[in-house]
Design a protein around this motif. Sequence first.
Motif, short mmCIF file in Angstrom:
data_model
loop_
_atom_site.label_atom_id
_atom_site.label_comp_id
_atom_site.label_asym_id
_atom_site.label_seq_id
_atom_site.Cartn_x
_atom_site.Cartn_y
_atom_site.Cartn_z
N PRO A 50 0.89 -1.08 0.20
CA PRO A 50 -0.02 0.09 0.17
C PRO A 50 0.79 1.25 -0.11
CG PRO A 50 0.16 -0.79 2.29
CD PRO A 50 1.09 -1.81 1.35
N ASP A 51 2.04 1.18 -0.01
CA ASP A 51 3.04 2.39 0.05
C ASP A 51 2.79 3.25 -1.07
OD1 ASP A 51 4.29 0.37 -1.12
OD2 ASP A 51 6.25 0.97 -0.69
N ASN A 52 2.60 2.71 -2.31
CA ASN A 52 2.64 3.71 -3.30
C ASN A 52 1.12 4.05 -3.75
OD1 ASN A 52 5.10 4.48 -4.79
ND2 ASN A 52 5.45 2.25 -5.16
N ILE A 53 0.39 3.22 -3.85
CA ILE A 53 -1.25 3.27 -4.04
C ILE A 53 -1.91 4.04 -3.38
CG2 ILE A 53 -1.58 1.25 -5.48
CD1 ILE A 53 -2.84 -0.11 -3.10
N THR A 54 -1.46 4.35 -1.90
CA THR A 54 -2.28 4.98 -0.83
C THR A 54 -1.90 6.48 -1.12
OG1 THR A 54 -2.10 3.31 0.86
CG2 THR A 54 -2.61 5.42 1.60
N PRO A 55 -0.49 6.98 -1.28
CA PRO A 55 -0.56 8.48 -1.65
C PRO A 55 -0.99 8.88 -2.96
CG PRO A 55 1.74 7.34 -1.45
CD PRO A 55 0.55 6.34 -1.14
N ALA A 56 -1.06 7.83 -4.05
CA ALA A 56 -1.56 8.02 -5.39
C ALA A 56 -2.96 8.53 -5.17
CB ALA A 56 -1.27 6.98 -6.12
N VAL A 57 -3.81 7.99 -4.26
CA VAL A 57 -5.16 8.11 -4.11
C VAL A 57 -5.24 9.26 -3.36
CG1 VAL A 57 -7.59 7.25 -3.23
CG2 VAL A 57 -5.95 5.89 -4.49
N MET A 58 -4.76 9.17 -1.92
CA MET A 58 -5.07 10.44 -1.06
C MET A 58 -4.18 11.55 -1.13
SD MET A 58 -7.32 8.89 0.55
CE MET A 58 -8.11 7.24 1.16
N GLY A 59 -3.10 11.62 -1.53
CA GLY A 59 -2.16 12.72 -1.72
C GLY A 59 -1.57 12.92 -0.21
N GLY A 60 -0.72 13.65 -0.09
CA GLY A 60 0.13 13.97 1.23
C GLY A 60 1.16 12.95 1.41
N PHE A 61 1.54 12.85 2.93
CA PHE A 61 2.28 11.88 3.42
C PHE A 61 1.26 10.68 3.85
CE2 PHE A 61 3.99 10.00 7.63
CZ PHE A 61 5.04 9.62 7.21
N ASN A 62 1.70 9.41 3.86
CA ASN A 62 0.72 8.36 4.17
C ASN A 62 1.57 7.23 4.94
OD1 ASN A 62 -2.48 8.76 2.88
ND2 ASN A 62 -0.86 9.49 1.81
N VAL A 63 0.90 6.79 6.20
CA VAL A 63 1.38 5.49 6.64
C VAL A 63 -0.03 4.45 6.36
CG1 VAL A 63 0.61 6.33 8.95
CG2 VAL A 63 2.17 4.30 8.90
N ALA A 64 0.60 3.45 5.91
CA ALA A 64 -0.47 2.32 5.64
C ALA A 64 -0.27 0.95 5.92
CB ALA A 64 -0.76 2.62 4.19
N THR A 65 -1.28 0.29 6.24
CA THR A 65 -0.95 -1.07 6.08
C THR A 65 -2.21 -1.72 5.94
OG1 THR A 65 -0.54 -3.09 8.01
CG2 THR A 65 -2.44 -1.34 8.66
N VAL A 66 -2.17 -3.26 5.69
CA VAL A 66 -3.11 -4.06 4.97
C VAL A 66 -3.66 -5.17 6.13
CG1 VAL A 66 -4.02 -5.55 3.31
CG2 VAL A 66 -2.43 -3.83 2.82
N GLU A 67 -5.07 -5.02 6.43
CA GLU A 67 -5.64 -5.87 6.98
C GLU A 67 -7.10 -6.35 6.47
OE1 GLU A 67 -5.29 -7.33 10.02
OE2 GLU A 67 -3.14 -6.25 10.76
N LYS A 68 -7.09 -7.77 6.58
CA LYS A 68 -8.18 -8.50 5.68
C LYS A 68 -8.70 -7.72 4.26
CE LYS A 68 -10.15 -9.77 9.99
NZ LYS A 68 -11.38 -9.80 11.07
#
Length: 293
Positions: A127-145
């Motif tokens: 999720p490290d690339n797709i999350t900021p691509a969608v949300m913009g800004g700096f993001n910390v992300a993880t995947v659950e279920k």
Amino acid sequence: MIISVPATSANLGPGFDTLGLSVDLRNRVEFKPSRFFSVSIKGEGESNPRLKGNNMFVSIFNEHYQRLTHKKQNFKFQFYNSIPLSRGLGSSSAVIVSAIATAHEAAGVRVSKRRILNHALVYESHPDNITPAVMGGFNVATVEKNKVFSQKKHLPDYLRAVVVIPDKPISTAKSRTTLPKSYSKENAVFNVSHAALTVAAFFNEDWEMLKIATQDRFHQKARMKMMPELFTIQKTAYEQGALMSTLSGSGSTFFSLCYDEDAAGLAARLEQRFPQFAVKILNLDNHGLTVER
């Protein structure tokens, strides 16, 4: 209608497959119904005929459009690409995100960014690339279920990204084979603590902390050995006042963050040392995926 998605820089040192931010370098796709299917590409990739005949965007778009409408429709797609291909700036994530968003817009189905992000996870498991691509800004992300859980920090406009884009790629798949099969507890603790400190520094806007916080023992050194010039790029960036300097994704691009007033000097020095590489000063992006109707 135009869909646009920004470039991203992922990992940011110790945040392996977890941290990322977006920069204002965008791929745009303009589309409209047509009697005949057609694809036109301007910018990055326009000289590569394979992108027209074997286009990941079109494949993902068709999958989602048919799921949403249960019918086939020809479209004319015009791509305006600014994100370099296979250089660690999230070009694949931009394609995935824009294809899903375009399919929903074409089908007349309004959908949240969070839903688009979770659809994108099917095609990109990290999720490290797709999350900021969608949300913009700096993001910390993880995947659950099979869902992305993330937090975003808006980035201030007094910061700039300076990216050095080498003239050859580093394959993500190949670079992962250079990584260790296991890590010592010491190195694991080192990366957990530094990734946590990086997140805290971004959210607290303690930019001077980033040089310490973004040190890494998981992946950077092994990947940078595939292109030894990257070590000199990092050293030069820090000598010129970069707040942080990290491999962008799996490379080959190197990402540096600096204050606005330091960007021109940093870029000029990097251009002088590495005339064979492209050097760009970029604004940070807080918008992520955008739709212009």
